[in-house]
Design an enzyme around this catalytic site. Sequence first.
Site, PDB file in Angstrom:
ATOM      1  CB  SER A 164      -0.912   0.014   1.230  1.00 42.36           C
ATOM      2  OG  SER A 164      -1.773  -1.086   1.226  1.00 42.36           O
ATOM      3  CD  GLU A 247      -1.737  -3.851  10.183  1.00 40.86           C
ATOM      4  OE1 GLU A 247      -0.928  -4.771  10.379  1.00 40.86           O
ATOM      5  OE2 GLU A 247      -2.358  -3.688   9.122  1.00 40.86           O
TER       6      GLU A 247
END
Length: 405
Positions: A164, A247
Amino acid sequence: MDPRFPPEAEAFRAEIRAFLAEHLPADWAGVGALDTAEATAFTEQWRGVLAEHGYLAPVWPKRYGGGGMSKLQQVVIAEEFAKSGVPTYGANDNFGIKMIGNLLLMFGTHEQKQHYLPRIINRQDRWCQGFSEPGAGSDLAAVKTSAALDGHEWVINGQKIWTSDATTANWIFLLARTDPDAPRHRGISMLLVPLDQPGIEIRPITMPTGSRAFNEVFFSDARTRADDVVLGVNQGWKAAMALLGLERGDEAATNPVLFRAEIDRLIALVQEHGLSGDEIVRDRLAHAYTKVEIMRFLGARMLTGWLRGDPPGTEASVSKLYWSEYHRWVTDLAMTLLGPAGLIPEGRPPLRHYRADDPGAPNSTASWSHTWLAAVSGTIYAGTSEIQRNILAESALGLPREARG
Protein backbone atom coordinates in the site's frame (compact mmCIF):
# COMPACT_ATOMS: atom_id res chain seq x y z
CA MET A 1 -13.20 -5.13 31.35
CA ASP A 2 -14.53 -1.66 32.20
CA PRO A 3 -15.85 0.31 29.20
CA ARG A 4 -15.90 3.53 31.21
CA PHE A 5 -13.09 6.08 31.09
CA PRO A 6 -11.56 7.44 34.34
CA PRO A 7 -12.18 11.09 35.31
CA GLU A 8 -8.74 12.25 34.08
CA ALA A 9 -9.56 10.91 30.61
CA GLU A 10 -12.82 12.84 30.50
CA ALA A 11 -11.00 16.03 31.53
CA PHE A 12 -8.55 15.51 28.68
CA ARG A 13 -11.49 14.82 26.33
CA ALA A 14 -12.74 18.35 27.06
CA GLU A 15 -9.31 19.69 26.03
CA ILE A 16 -9.44 17.82 22.73
CA ARG A 17 -12.96 19.03 21.99
CA ALA A 18 -11.84 22.61 22.65
CA PHE A 19 -8.87 22.10 20.31
CA LEU A 20 -11.18 20.81 17.56
CA ALA A 21 -13.61 23.69 18.04
CA GLU A 22 -10.75 26.17 17.73
CA HIS A 23 -9.16 24.69 14.61
CA LEU A 24 -12.16 23.49 12.58
CA PRO A 25 -14.67 25.62 10.64
CA ALA A 26 -18.01 26.26 12.33
CA ASP A 27 -19.83 24.37 9.56
CA TRP A 28 -17.47 21.37 9.66
CA ALA A 29 -19.29 18.15 8.65
CA GLY A 30 -16.35 15.77 8.43
CA VAL A 31 -13.61 15.20 5.88
CA GLY A 32 -15.96 12.83 4.06
CA ALA A 33 -18.10 15.81 3.05
CA LEU A 34 -15.22 17.28 1.01
CA ASP A 35 -14.43 16.34 -2.56
CA THR A 36 -11.25 14.38 -3.23
CA ALA A 37 -9.01 17.37 -3.96
CA GLU A 38 -10.31 19.36 -0.98
CA ALA A 39 -9.92 16.36 1.34
CA THR A 40 -6.34 15.77 0.21
CA ALA A 41 -5.42 19.42 0.79
CA PHE A 42 -7.17 19.52 4.16
CA THR A 43 -5.43 16.33 5.34
CA GLU A 44 -2.00 17.74 4.50
CA GLN A 45 -2.76 21.04 6.23
CA TRP A 46 -4.34 19.28 9.22
CA ARG A 47 -1.28 17.06 9.60
CA GLY A 48 0.83 20.18 10.14
CA VAL A 49 -1.55 21.39 12.84
CA LEU A 50 -1.38 18.01 14.61
CA ALA A 51 2.43 17.93 14.47
CA GLU A 52 2.64 21.47 15.85
CA HIS A 53 0.50 20.57 18.89
CA GLY A 54 1.98 17.12 19.59
CA TYR A 55 -1.14 15.23 18.48
CA LEU A 56 0.38 13.53 15.43
CA ALA A 57 2.36 11.03 17.52
CA PRO A 58 0.90 11.69 20.98
CA VAL A 59 2.78 9.01 22.96
CA TRP A 60 6.18 9.59 21.37
CA PRO A 61 8.68 11.45 23.55
CA LYS A 62 8.86 15.17 22.80
CA ARG A 63 12.54 14.90 21.85
CA TYR A 64 11.47 12.91 18.78
CA GLY A 65 8.67 15.29 17.81
CA GLY A 66 5.86 13.56 19.72
CA GLY A 67 3.50 14.78 22.42
CA GLY A 68 4.86 12.90 25.45
CA MET A 69 1.32 11.79 26.38
CA SER A 70 -0.10 8.60 27.84
CA LYS A 71 -1.75 5.69 26.02
CA LEU A 72 -5.06 6.67 27.59
CA GLN A 73 -4.77 10.16 26.13
CA GLN A 74 -3.98 8.65 22.73
CA VAL A 75 -7.20 6.62 22.89
CA VAL A 76 -9.23 9.74 23.75
CA ILE A 77 -7.65 11.63 20.83
CA ALA A 78 -8.43 8.78 18.43
CA GLU A 79 -12.06 8.61 19.59
CA GLU A 80 -12.72 12.35 19.41
CA PHE A 81 -11.03 12.72 16.03
CA ALA A 82 -13.10 9.84 14.65
CA LYS A 83 -16.32 11.36 16.01
CA SER A 84 -15.45 14.73 14.46
CA GLY A 85 -14.49 13.20 11.13
CA VAL A 86 -10.92 14.53 11.06
CA PRO A 87 -7.86 12.47 10.10
CA THR A 88 -5.57 11.16 12.82
CA TYR A 89 -2.66 10.94 10.38
CA GLY A 90 -1.51 12.16 6.99
CA ALA A 91 -0.53 10.17 3.91
CA ASN A 92 1.77 7.20 4.69
CA ASP A 93 1.63 7.94 8.45
CA ASN A 94 -0.22 4.71 9.14
CA PHE A 95 3.04 2.97 8.20
CA GLY A 96 5.48 5.63 9.39
CA ILE A 97 4.02 6.53 12.79
CA LYS A 98 1.64 3.77 13.77
CA MET A 99 3.81 0.88 12.56
CA ILE A 100 7.55 1.33 12.06
CA GLY A 101 7.82 4.44 14.26
CA ASN A 102 6.19 2.74 17.24
CA LEU A 103 8.21 -0.42 16.56
CA LEU A 104 11.46 1.56 16.65
CA LEU A 105 10.37 3.08 19.95
CA MET A 106 10.10 -0.47 21.30
CA PHE A 107 13.10 -2.16 19.70
CA GLY A 108 15.15 0.44 17.82
CA THR A 109 18.70 1.36 18.70
CA HIS A 110 19.46 4.80 20.10
CA GLU A 111 20.84 5.83 16.70
CA GLN A 112 17.77 4.53 14.83
CA LYS A 113 15.38 6.44 17.09
CA GLN A 114 17.34 9.68 16.85
CA HIS A 115 17.65 9.45 13.08
CA TYR A 116 14.32 8.10 11.86
CA LEU A 117 11.64 9.31 14.29
CA PRO A 118 12.07 13.09 13.77
CA ARG A 119 12.30 12.51 10.00
CA ILE A 120 8.91 10.75 10.09
CA ILE A 121 7.30 13.68 11.89
CA ASN A 122 8.79 16.35 9.59
CA ARG A 123 7.91 14.40 6.41
CA GLN A 124 11.46 13.71 5.24
CA ASP A 125 10.73 9.98 5.33
CA ARG A 126 7.46 8.44 4.11
CA TRP A 127 7.13 4.73 4.75
CA CYS A 128 5.37 1.70 3.30
CA GLN A 129 5.29 -1.94 4.40
CA GLY A 130 6.86 -4.84 2.49
CA PHE A 131 5.54 -8.06 3.98
CA SER A 132 3.32 -9.97 1.52
CA GLU A 133 4.75 -11.82 -1.48
CA PRO A 134 3.06 -13.78 -4.29
CA GLY A 135 3.69 -17.01 -2.35
CA ALA A 136 3.60 -15.55 1.17
CA GLY A 137 0.43 -13.67 2.01
CA SER A 138 -1.04 -14.67 5.34
CA ASP A 139 1.82 -17.18 5.73
CA LEU A 140 4.58 -14.63 6.29
CA ALA A 141 7.06 -17.30 7.32
CA ALA A 142 7.18 -18.36 3.65
CA VAL A 143 8.87 -15.14 2.46
CA LYS A 144 11.51 -15.73 -0.21
CA THR A 145 12.87 -12.22 -0.71
CA SER A 146 16.54 -12.57 0.25
CA ALA A 147 19.13 -10.29 1.78
CA ALA A 148 22.85 -11.07 1.93
CA LEU A 149 25.63 -9.02 3.53
CA ASP A 150 28.15 -7.51 1.17
CA GLY A 151 30.63 -5.60 3.32
CA HIS A 152 28.67 -2.91 5.15
CA GLU A 153 25.46 -3.32 3.13
CA TRP A 154 22.62 -5.76 2.64
CA VAL A 155 21.95 -6.76 -0.97
CA ILE A 156 18.23 -7.48 -1.48
CA ASN A 157 16.54 -9.53 -4.21
CA GLY A 158 12.92 -10.57 -4.53
CA GLN A 159 9.37 -9.28 -4.88
CA LYS A 160 6.68 -7.84 -2.62
CA ILE A 161 2.99 -7.44 -3.49
CA TRP A 162 -0.03 -5.54 -2.16
CA THR A 163 2.36 -2.84 -0.95
CA SER A 164 0.00 0.00 0.00
CA ASP A 165 1.06 3.58 -0.83
CA ALA A 166 4.46 2.55 -2.22
CA THR A 167 4.30 5.23 -4.94
CA THR A 168 4.12 8.00 -2.31
CA ALA A 169 6.81 6.48 -0.04
CA ASN A 170 10.58 6.88 -0.11
CA TRP A 171 11.34 4.14 2.49
CA ILE A 172 10.07 0.60 3.04
CA PHE A 173 10.39 -1.74 6.02
CA LEU A 174 10.44 -5.30 4.73
CA LEU A 175 10.90 -8.91 5.72
CA ALA A 176 13.74 -10.72 4.00
CA ARG A 177 15.32 -14.14 4.45
CA THR A 178 18.83 -13.56 5.78
CA ASP A 179 19.62 -17.18 6.72
CA PRO A 180 18.33 -19.63 4.08
CA ASP A 181 19.43 -22.63 6.17
CA ALA A 182 17.50 -21.66 9.33
CA PRO A 183 13.97 -22.91 10.11
CA ARG A 184 11.17 -20.89 8.50
CA HIS A 185 10.55 -18.45 11.33
CA ARG A 186 14.16 -18.05 12.44
CA GLY A 187 16.01 -16.94 9.31
CA ILE A 188 14.05 -13.72 8.65
CA SER A 189 15.14 -10.13 9.33
CA MET A 190 13.27 -6.83 9.16
CA LEU A 191 15.25 -4.30 7.10
CA LEU A 192 14.82 -0.57 6.56
CA VAL A 193 15.37 0.16 2.87
CA PRO A 194 15.41 3.41 0.85
CA LEU A 195 13.14 3.15 -2.20
CA ASP A 196 14.78 5.88 -4.26
CA GLN A 197 17.67 3.82 -5.64
CA PRO A 198 18.60 1.69 -8.65
CA GLY A 199 17.39 -1.88 -8.43
CA ILE A 200 13.90 -1.09 -7.13
CA GLU A 201 10.86 -1.00 -9.42
CA ILE A 202 7.34 -0.13 -8.24
CA ARG A 203 4.38 -1.22 -10.37
CA PRO A 204 0.89 0.01 -9.33
CA ILE A 205 -1.98 -2.51 -9.31
CA THR A 206 -5.35 -1.24 -10.58
CA MET A 207 -8.14 -2.47 -8.31
CA PRO A 208 -11.81 -3.04 -9.30
CA THR A 209 -12.61 0.39 -7.78
CA GLY A 210 -10.06 2.08 -10.05
CA SER A 211 -7.74 2.78 -7.10
CA ARG A 212 -4.00 2.28 -7.62
CA ALA A 213 -2.95 2.42 -3.96
CA PHE A 214 -1.66 -1.19 -4.00
CA ASN A 215 1.61 -2.02 -5.72
CA GLU A 216 4.14 -4.66 -6.65
CA VAL A 217 7.73 -3.87 -5.64
CA PHE A 218 10.67 -5.64 -7.26
CA PHE A 219 14.19 -5.72 -5.77
CA SER A 220 17.20 -6.47 -7.99
CA ASP A 221 20.42 -6.06 -6.00
CA ALA A 222 18.89 -3.19 -4.02
CA ARG A 223 20.97 -2.09 -1.05
CA THR A 224 20.67 -0.76 2.49
CA ARG A 225 23.12 -0.25 5.33
CA ALA A 226 24.10 -3.22 7.48
CA ASP A 227 22.88 -1.35 10.59
CA ASP A 228 19.37 -0.84 9.18
CA VAL A 229 17.97 -3.96 10.88
CA VAL A 230 15.14 -3.82 13.44
CA LEU A 231 15.71 -5.82 16.66
CA GLY A 232 18.62 -7.78 15.18
CA VAL A 233 19.60 -10.13 12.37
CA ASN A 234 17.26 -13.14 12.08
CA GLN A 235 14.84 -11.56 14.59
CA GLY A 236 12.40 -10.43 11.92
CA TRP A 237 9.61 -12.77 12.96
CA LYS A 238 9.51 -11.34 16.48
CA ALA A 239 9.61 -7.81 15.06
CA ALA A 240 6.80 -8.60 12.59
CA MET A 241 4.54 -10.09 15.27
CA ALA A 242 5.07 -7.05 17.49
CA LEU A 243 4.29 -4.74 14.58
CA LEU A 244 1.05 -6.55 13.74
CA GLY A 245 -0.03 -5.94 17.33
CA LEU A 246 0.68 -2.22 16.91
CA GLU A 247 -1.38 -2.21 13.70
CA ARG A 248 -4.45 -3.09 15.76
CA GLY A 249 -3.91 -0.64 18.64
CA ASP A 250 -6.16 2.43 18.47
CA GLU A 251 -8.38 0.71 15.89
CA ALA A 252 -10.21 -0.81 18.85
CA ALA A 253 -11.33 2.74 19.73
CA THR A 254 -11.97 4.11 16.25
CA ASN A 255 -13.60 1.16 14.44
CA PRO A 256 -16.88 1.30 16.42
CA VAL A 257 -17.11 5.06 15.81
CA LEU A 258 -16.51 4.80 12.06
CA PHE A 259 -18.82 1.83 11.57
CA ARG A 260 -21.54 3.54 13.65
CA ALA A 261 -21.31 6.62 11.40
CA GLU A 262 -21.74 4.24 8.45
CA ILE A 263 -24.90 2.82 10.07
CA ASP A 264 -26.28 6.36 10.31
CA ARG A 265 -25.65 6.81 6.58
CA LEU A 266 -27.33 3.47 5.89
CA ILE A 267 -30.41 4.54 7.87
CA ALA A 268 -30.52 7.77 5.85
CA LEU A 269 -30.27 5.69 2.66
CA VAL A 270 -33.25 3.60 3.76
CA GLN A 271 -35.26 6.76 4.39
CA GLU A 272 -34.27 8.24 1.02
CA HIS A 273 -35.56 5.12 -0.73
CA GLY A 274 -38.82 5.07 1.24
CA LEU A 275 -38.08 1.70 2.86
CA SER A 276 -38.49 2.69 6.50
CA GLY A 277 -41.69 0.69 6.83
CA ASP A 278 -40.30 -2.52 5.32
CA GLU A 279 -40.12 -5.08 8.12
CA ILE A 280 -37.26 -7.06 6.58
CA VAL A 281 -35.19 -3.91 6.05
CA ARG A 282 -35.87 -2.74 9.61
CA ASP A 283 -34.83 -6.15 10.94
CA ARG A 284 -31.54 -6.01 9.04
CA LEU A 285 -30.84 -2.48 10.20
CA ALA A 286 -31.43 -3.56 13.79
CA HIS A 287 -29.06 -6.48 13.25
CA ALA A 288 -26.36 -4.12 11.89
CA TYR A 289 -26.81 -1.70 14.80
CA THR A 290 -26.50 -4.56 17.29
CA LYS A 291 -23.33 -5.84 15.62
CA VAL A 292 -21.69 -2.42 15.89
CA GLU A 293 -22.64 -2.15 19.57
CA ILE A 294 -21.03 -5.56 20.15
CA MET A 295 -17.98 -4.25 18.29
CA ARG A 296 -17.81 -1.36 20.75
CA PHE A 297 -17.59 -3.72 23.71
CA LEU A 298 -15.05 -5.95 21.94
CA GLY A 299 -12.98 -2.81 21.41
CA ALA A 300 -13.29 -1.87 25.07
CA ARG A 301 -12.01 -5.32 26.04
CA MET A 302 -9.02 -4.95 23.73
CA LEU A 303 -8.27 -1.46 25.03
CA THR A 304 -8.38 -2.61 28.65
CA GLY A 305 -5.53 -5.03 27.96
CA TRP A 306 -3.67 -2.62 25.69
CA LEU A 307 -3.68 0.14 28.33
CA ARG A 308 -2.30 -2.36 30.86
CA GLY A 309 0.51 -3.19 28.45
CA ASP A 310 -0.62 -6.76 27.82
CA PRO A 311 0.68 -8.25 24.55
CA PRO A 312 -2.02 -8.70 21.88
CA GLY A 313 -3.64 -12.09 22.22
CA THR A 314 -6.61 -13.82 20.69
CA GLU A 315 -8.70 -10.65 21.18
CA ALA A 316 -6.90 -9.16 18.16
CA SER A 317 -8.00 -12.11 16.00
CA VAL A 318 -11.56 -11.91 17.35
CA SER A 319 -11.72 -8.20 16.50
CA LYS A 320 -10.24 -8.56 13.00
CA LEU A 321 -12.51 -11.48 12.12
CA TYR A 322 -15.57 -9.75 13.57
CA TRP A 323 -15.33 -6.35 11.89
CA SER A 324 -14.20 -7.62 8.48
CA GLU A 325 -16.94 -10.24 8.16
CA TYR A 326 -19.52 -7.75 9.48
CA HIS A 327 -18.45 -5.10 7.00
CA ARG A 328 -18.81 -7.42 4.05
CA TRP A 329 -22.35 -8.24 5.22
CA VAL A 330 -23.48 -4.65 5.87
CA THR A 331 -22.14 -3.33 2.54
CA ASP A 332 -23.95 -6.19 0.81
CA LEU A 333 -27.11 -4.85 2.48
CA ALA A 334 -26.41 -1.32 1.21
CA MET A 335 -25.94 -2.57 -2.35
CA THR A 336 -29.18 -4.57 -2.12
CA LEU A 337 -31.01 -1.42 -1.03
CA LEU A 338 -29.53 0.57 -3.92
CA GLY A 339 -30.64 -2.08 -6.40
CA PRO A 340 -29.65 -1.64 -10.06
CA ALA A 341 -28.59 1.97 -9.38
CA GLY A 342 -25.68 0.61 -7.33
CA LEU A 343 -24.16 -0.81 -10.49
CA ILE A 344 -23.55 2.70 -11.85
CA PRO A 345 -21.07 4.48 -9.54
CA GLU A 346 -21.89 8.19 -9.42
CA GLY A 347 -20.60 10.87 -7.08
CA ARG A 348 -17.46 10.99 -4.95
CA PRO A 349 -15.76 7.65 -4.34
CA PRO A 350 -14.37 6.87 -0.85
CA LEU A 351 -11.30 8.77 0.26
CA ARG A 352 -9.72 5.60 1.63
CA HIS A 353 -9.38 2.08 0.22
CA TYR A 354 -10.09 0.23 3.47
CA ARG A 355 -12.91 0.00 6.03
CA ALA A 356 -15.80 2.49 6.05
CA ASP A 357 -15.93 5.74 4.12
CA ASP A 358 -15.12 8.83 6.20
CA PRO A 359 -17.79 10.45 8.42
CA GLY A 360 -19.72 13.06 6.49
CA ALA A 361 -19.48 11.11 3.23
CA PRO A 362 -22.49 11.50 0.93
CA ASN A 363 -24.85 8.63 0.16
CA SER A 364 -23.53 8.37 -3.38
CA THR A 365 -23.58 5.13 -5.32
CA ALA A 366 -19.82 5.51 -5.84
CA SER A 367 -19.23 5.69 -2.09
CA TRP A 368 -21.26 2.57 -1.35
CA SER A 369 -20.20 0.47 -4.34
CA HIS A 370 -16.49 1.16 -3.84
CA THR A 371 -16.76 0.52 -0.10
CA TRP A 372 -18.57 -2.74 -0.88
CA LEU A 373 -15.73 -3.85 -3.17
CA ALA A 374 -13.12 -2.86 -0.58
CA ALA A 375 -15.02 -4.71 2.17
CA VAL A 376 -14.30 -8.00 0.43
CA SER A 377 -10.57 -7.31 0.67
CA GLY A 378 -11.02 -6.58 4.38
CA THR A 379 -11.48 -10.31 4.94
CA ILE A 380 -8.06 -10.87 3.32
CA TYR A 381 -5.59 -8.14 4.30
CA ALA A 382 -3.98 -8.06 7.77
CA GLY A 383 -4.71 -11.79 8.12
CA THR A 384 -7.46 -13.62 6.22
CA SER A 385 -10.62 -14.75 7.96
CA GLU A 386 -9.46 -18.36 7.54
CA ILE A 387 -6.18 -17.58 9.32
CA GLN A 388 -8.01 -15.78 12.14
CA ARG A 389 -10.32 -18.77 12.60
CA ASN A 390 -7.34 -21.11 12.74
CA ILE A 391 -5.68 -18.93 15.38
CA LEU A 392 -8.84 -18.89 17.49
CA ALA A 393 -9.42 -22.63 17.06
CA GLU A 394 -5.89 -23.52 18.11
CA SER A 395 -5.02 -20.78 20.64
CA ALA A 396 -8.38 -20.02 22.24
CA LEU A 397 -10.30 -23.31 21.92
CA GLY A 398 -7.32 -25.69 22.12
CA LEU A 399 -8.32 -27.63 19.00
CA PRO A 400 -5.69 -29.71 17.16
CA ARG A 401 -3.45 -27.80 14.78
CA GLU A 402 -4.42 -27.83 11.14
CA ALA A 403 -2.35 -30.26 9.07
CA ARG A 404 0.53 -28.46 7.31
CA GLY A 405 1.65 -29.45 3.83
